[in-house]
Design a protein around this motif. Structure first.
Motif, PDB file in Angstrom:
ATOM      1  N   ASP A 272      13.490 -44.259 -22.806  1.00  0.00           N
ATOM      2  CA  ASP A 272      13.732 -43.958 -21.345  1.00  0.00           C
ATOM      3  C   ASP A 272      14.991 -44.222 -20.935  1.00  0.00           C
ATOM      4  N   LEU A 273      15.937 -45.086 -21.517  1.00  0.00           N
ATOM      5  CA  LEU A 273      17.118 -45.275 -21.105  1.00  0.00           C
ATOM      6  C   LEU A 273      18.106 -44.202 -21.343  1.00  0.00           C
ATOM      7  N   ILE A 274      18.071 -43.662 -22.229  1.00  0.00           N
ATOM      8  CA  ILE A 274      19.060 -42.219 -22.733  1.00  0.00           C
ATOM      9  C   ILE A 274      18.564 -41.210 -21.826  1.00  0.00           C
ATOM     10  N   THR A 275      17.272 -41.085 -21.691  1.00  0.00           N
ATOM     11  CA  THR A 275      16.946 -39.883 -20.736  1.00  0.00           C
ATOM     12  C   THR A 275      17.358 -39.868 -19.158  1.00  0.00           C
ATOM     13  N   LYS A 276      17.203 -41.358 -18.827  1.00  0.00           N
ATOM     14  CA  LYS A 276      17.729 -41.600 -17.453  1.00  0.00           C
ATOM     15  C   LYS A 276      19.302 -41.728 -17.279  1.00  0.00           C
ATOM     16  N   GLU A 277      19.909 -42.405 -18.144  1.00  0.00           N
ATOM     17  CA  GLU A 277      21.397 -42.422 -17.928  1.00  0.00           C
ATOM     18  C   GLU A 277      22.254 -41.757 -18.690  1.00  0.00           C
ATOM     19  N   LEU A 278      21.852 -41.298 -19.789  1.00  0.00           N
ATOM     20  CA  LEU A 278      22.857 -40.117 -20.534  1.00  0.00           C
ATOM     21  C   LEU A 278      22.722 -38.711 -19.860  1.00  0.00           C
ATOM     22  N   ALA A 279      21.795 -38.256 -19.356  1.00  0.00           N
ATOM     23  CA  ALA A 279      21.641 -36.935 -18.633  1.00  0.00           C
ATOM     24  C   ALA A 279      22.729 -36.715 -17.782  1.00  0.00           C
ATOM     25  N   ARG A 450      28.887 -32.966 -31.976  1.00  0.00           N
ATOM     26  CA  ARG A 450      28.285 -33.068 -33.228  1.00  0.00           C
ATOM     27  C   ARG A 450      27.388 -34.381 -33.181  1.00  0.00           C
ATOM     28  N   THR A 451      28.070 -35.551 -33.189  1.00  0.00           N
ATOM     29  CA  THR A 451      27.629 -36.857 -33.265  1.00  0.00           C
ATOM     30  C   THR A 451      26.598 -37.303 -32.315  1.00  0.00           C
ATOM     31  N   TYR A 452      27.224 -37.078 -30.919  1.00  0.00           N
ATOM     32  CA  TYR A 452      26.269 -37.652 -29.905  1.00  0.00           C
ATOM     33  C   TYR A 452      25.361 -36.610 -29.384  1.00  0.00           C
ATOM     34  N   TYR A 453      25.899 -35.431 -29.211  1.00  0.00           N
ATOM     35  CA  TYR A 453      24.799 -34.512 -28.884  1.00  0.00           C
ATOM     36  C   TYR A 453      23.574 -34.190 -29.955  1.00  0.00           C
ATOM     37  N   HIS A 454      23.941 -34.246 -31.087  1.00  0.00           N
ATOM     38  CA  HIS A 454      23.119 -33.920 -32.326  1.00  0.00           C
ATOM     39  C   HIS A 454      22.037 -35.379 -32.192  1.00  0.00           C
ATOM     40  N   ASN A 455      22.662 -36.301 -32.325  1.00  0.00           N
ATOM     41  CA  ASN A 455      21.892 -37.358 -32.406  1.00  0.00           C
ATOM     42  C   ASN A 455      21.060 -37.916 -31.136  1.00  0.00           C
ATOM     43  N   PHE A 456      21.962 -38.118 -30.106  1.00  0.00           N
ATOM     44  CA  PHE A 456      21.581 -38.859 -28.925  1.00  0.00           C
ATOM     45  C   PHE A 456      20.903 -37.790 -27.850  1.00  0.00           C
ATOM     46  N   VAL A 457      21.059 -36.640 -28.226  1.00  0.00           N
ATOM     47  CA  VAL A 457      20.439 -35.391 -27.223  1.00  0.00           C
ATOM     48  C   VAL A 457      19.492 -34.715 -28.181  1.00  0.00           C
ATOM     49  N   THR A 458      19.841 -33.800 -28.929  1.00  0.00           N
ATOM     50  CA  THR A 458      18.892 -33.182 -29.580  1.00  0.00           C
ATOM     51  C   THR A 458      17.683 -33.985 -30.308  1.00  0.00           C
ATOM     52  N   HIS A 459      18.010 -34.842 -31.042  1.00  0.00           N
ATOM     53  CA  HIS A 459      16.944 -35.811 -31.484  1.00  0.00           C
ATOM     54  C   HIS A 459      16.404 -36.502 -30.460  1.00  0.00           C
ATOM     55  N   ASP A 576      19.169 -54.298 -23.726  1.00  0.00           N
ATOM     56  CA  ASP A 576      19.697 -53.195 -23.282  1.00  0.00           C
ATOM     57  C   ASP A 576      21.031 -52.833 -23.575  1.00  0.00           C
ATOM     58  N   GLU A 577      21.878 -53.993 -23.758  1.00  0.00           N
ATOM     59  CA  GLU A 577      23.209 -53.964 -23.690  1.00  0.00           C
ATOM     60  C   GLU A 577      23.875 -52.642 -24.721  1.00  0.00           C
ATOM     61  N   PRO A 578      23.381 -53.161 -26.052  1.00  0.00           N
ATOM     62  CA  PRO A 578      23.991 -52.081 -26.780  1.00  0.00           C
ATOM     63  C   PRO A 578      24.013 -50.585 -26.629  1.00  0.00           C
ATOM     64  N   LEU A 579      22.838 -50.302 -26.001  1.00  0.00           N
ATOM     65  CA  LEU A 579      22.443 -48.928 -25.590  1.00  0.00           C
ATOM     66  C   LEU A 579      23.210 -48.441 -24.319  1.00  0.00           C
TER      67      LEU A 579
END
Length: 603
Positions: A272-279, A450-459, A576-579
């Motif tokens: 939920d947090l990544i979908t909302k805040e990383l987009a 590589r690091t963030y797109y692959h792990n934080f976005v693709t996956h 939530d802080e580390p994320l």
């Protein structure tokens, strides 16, 4: 120019891994297999119906552990041999034979857990006092007590256990053997296409017409197999749902998360947090890619291109060693010895060949050294990939030295933290050693892409899609290709908004990942990277103290739950802080890319 892949027999031996470290000869392998076939019934005869005291528990678990150390090496050899060449008949037969043995072993040894669970808690506690080596195993077993079925039912389920791998095996067979990609044509010229060439080369191709045509050709061929692949996946899902119901779990989510030692709140938070805040940050990155490459529009087929493809250096396997050793030197001498051994003793399979599994992984059989699979294409960004897999290798290298077989493997939730940590260390080292804005932009864009797109976005987008699928399954429904395509497209469109056109074929991305046959695995990449991003910051700021604490975490293996392991490393994942800090960090990297781009363009 992408070349057709050679057969396994034609690749250089020095670029392949050395499975002789597991078994020197096929005869050795078969002798061990026969030994296990004889030992298991003898073990059952010796202990079945007799595990009734603390001493009997310790004696049984001691022999059980020894038995499974040998058994796991057999399984590793059979699996590793076939992953590098699915076309090899001998490997296929060996894997099939091991699968049959696995069913027998599971059935004949299922009594161990069943009898332990029937004992009074006091006897279990007495056994733990008698030998604390088995505490972790026994405590985890007791936690599962209410989900354990009648011993005879457990025996039957164990006998059938190899067939539970059938959907994954069928998926891999369809993907790597049956799907034959034809050449594609651009301006009258033919270009070869395969899973490996698409994911290693064509997705990152700088020529827009070539890249988009390759994507269209790749997707068109995938589409021909969408119904078979969807049916295969549905079998996996229904199998998991049935098991969850049989064992009395409230949901398939609860069942799949139980082995990870985390509750559903940690799972949902990541998605939920990544979908909302990383987009918003990633949409900004997509628009930067579009601007730099002068694209008419940004499509899904364009998301893997490098920010500055003309700058990315090529690198040989031998050259990669220095980069990795320099980057990971902060981890200490013992860690670097492990890296040296990985090259010298051929722990890594670098070769590209027909029938080889795509992507990269590390397998760490207990009682041997780790094995790493990668398909080396000489791109500099593969230093990050190799460092990632060496992170897994280092984790189990330390854990296996300190822990027994039952204690060495941590929760899946934590499994990607040591690997993504190494990616961060590589990036930090490269940034520290150059002031050149073009090089800095390449490094930062590599971290993002590589690091963030692959792990934080693709996956992560896999996880968001997977959650929709399991919600449907929990309601007692099935899936088919049409439903899976719709779910995947919806997730992609929600995340990318109007920054990226989700072109036809993007919805078939669900067909490309084996992760869906591994439970709730995809979300753990972002969970691990959340932890490693925070620990990498500590290492940069605090130096040796943070490194020493991190090494202790690696050595702890599976003796603690993910929340406890993260806390040992100075990270509180119950908040939530580390994320949020990690997402903010990704945003700062993208902002820096914009500043560096402006500096470079104004020179």
């Amino acid at each position: 120019m992408v070349q057709s892949l050679p057969k396994r027999s034609d690749v250089k031996v020095e670029e392949t891994w050395n499975l002789k470290d597991l078994y020197a000869t096929e005869e050795d392998y078969n002798n061990t297999l026969e030994e296990i076939e004889k030992s298991v019934p003898m073990f059952a005869e010796k202990f079945k119906g007799k595990i009734d005291s603390a001493k009997a528990i310790v004696d049984a678990l001691s022999e059980y552990k020894t038995l499974f150390e040998k058994f796991n090496l057999l399984g590793s050899y059979a699996r590793l041999a076939i992953t590098v060449d699915q076309t090899n008949t001998e490997s296929q037969m060996r894997a099939g034979k091991f699968g049959s043995l696995a069913g027998k072993v599971a059935s004949q040894t299922s009594f161990v857990d069943s009898e332990l669970l029937e004992l009074p808690k006091e006897i279990i506690e007495e056994a733990i006092k008698l030998n604390s080596e088995y505490e972790n195993y026994l405590v985890k077993l007791l936690e599962k007590k209410k989900y354990t079925l009648h011993p005879e039912v457990e025996k039957v389920l164990a006998a059938y256990s190899p067939t539970f791998d059938a959907p994954y095996n069928l998926y891999e067979t369809t993907k790597l053997l049956d799907i034959a990609f034809p050449n594609f044509e651009v301006n009258g010229k033919q270009y070869p296409l395969s899973y490996v060439s698409f994911e290693n080369d064509w997705e990152a191709e700088t020529d827009t017409v070539l890249r988009r045509t390759a994507f269209e050709a790749f997707s068109s061929k995938l589409k021909e197999y969408q119904h078979t692949t969807a049916k295969t996946y549905d079998i996996q899902l229904q199998q998991e749902k049935t098991t969850a119901d049989l064992r009395g779990y409230d949901s398939v989510f609860e069942y799949l998360l139980s082995d990870q030692d985390v509750d559903i709140s940690l799972y949902n938070r990541q998605i939920d947090l990544i979908t909302k805040e990383l987009a918003p940050h990633m949409r900004k990155y997509a628009k930067l890619l579009q601007k730099i490459h002068g694209l008419d529009k940004m499509t899904f087929a364009d998301l893997k291109i490098a920010l500055d493809p003309n700058y990315e250096p090529t690198i040989t396997i031998e050259e990669s060693k220095k980069y990795i050793k320099d980057s990971l030197s902060v981890m200490g001498d013992e860690y670097l010895k492990m890296v040296d051994r990985s090259y010298k003793e051929r722990w890594v399979d670098f070769a590209q060949n027909e029938g080889k599994s795509t992507g990269a992984f590390c397998s760490s059989p207990y009682g041997s050294h780790p094995y790493i699979l990668i398909s080396w294409s000489s791109r500099m960004n593969e230093v990050f990939v190799l460092a990632h897999e060496l992170g897994h290798a280092g984790h189990f290298y330390f854990a296996h030295q300190e822990q027994n077989l039952f204690n060495s493997r941590p929760s899946l939730y934590f499994i990607e933290a040591p690997s993504t940590m190494n990616e961060m260390l590589v990036a930090n080292h490269l940034l520290k050693n150059s002031d050149d804005p073009k090089f800095k932009r390449w490094v930062i864009s590599s971290i993002v892409a590589r690091t963030y797109y692959h792990n934080f976005v693709t996956h992560l987008l896999e996880a968001a899609y997977q959650r929709k699928v399991y919600e449907r399954v929990d309601q007692g429904q099935n899936v088919n290709a049409e439903i899976l395509n719709a779910y995947k497209r919806e997730v992609l469109e929600d995340f990318w908004g109007d920054a990226v056109e989700i072109t036809d074929g993007a919805e078939l991305t669900w067909m490309r990942q084996p992760h869906y046959y591994m439970g709730l695995y995809p979300y753990t990449y972002s969970a691990g990277l959340t932890i490693s991003t925070q620990v990498a910051k500590r290492i940069l700021n605090e130096g040796q103290t943070a490194v020493d604490e991190w090494v202790e975490v690696l050595k702890a293996g599976g003796t603690k739950k993910p929340v406890e392991l993260a806390k040992m490393a100075g990270v509180d994942i119950t908040t939530d802080e580390p994320l949020k800090e990690t997402i903010s960090y990704i945003g700062s990297l993208i902002d820096e890319l914009e500043i560096l781009t402006e500096t470079i363009e104004n020179k």
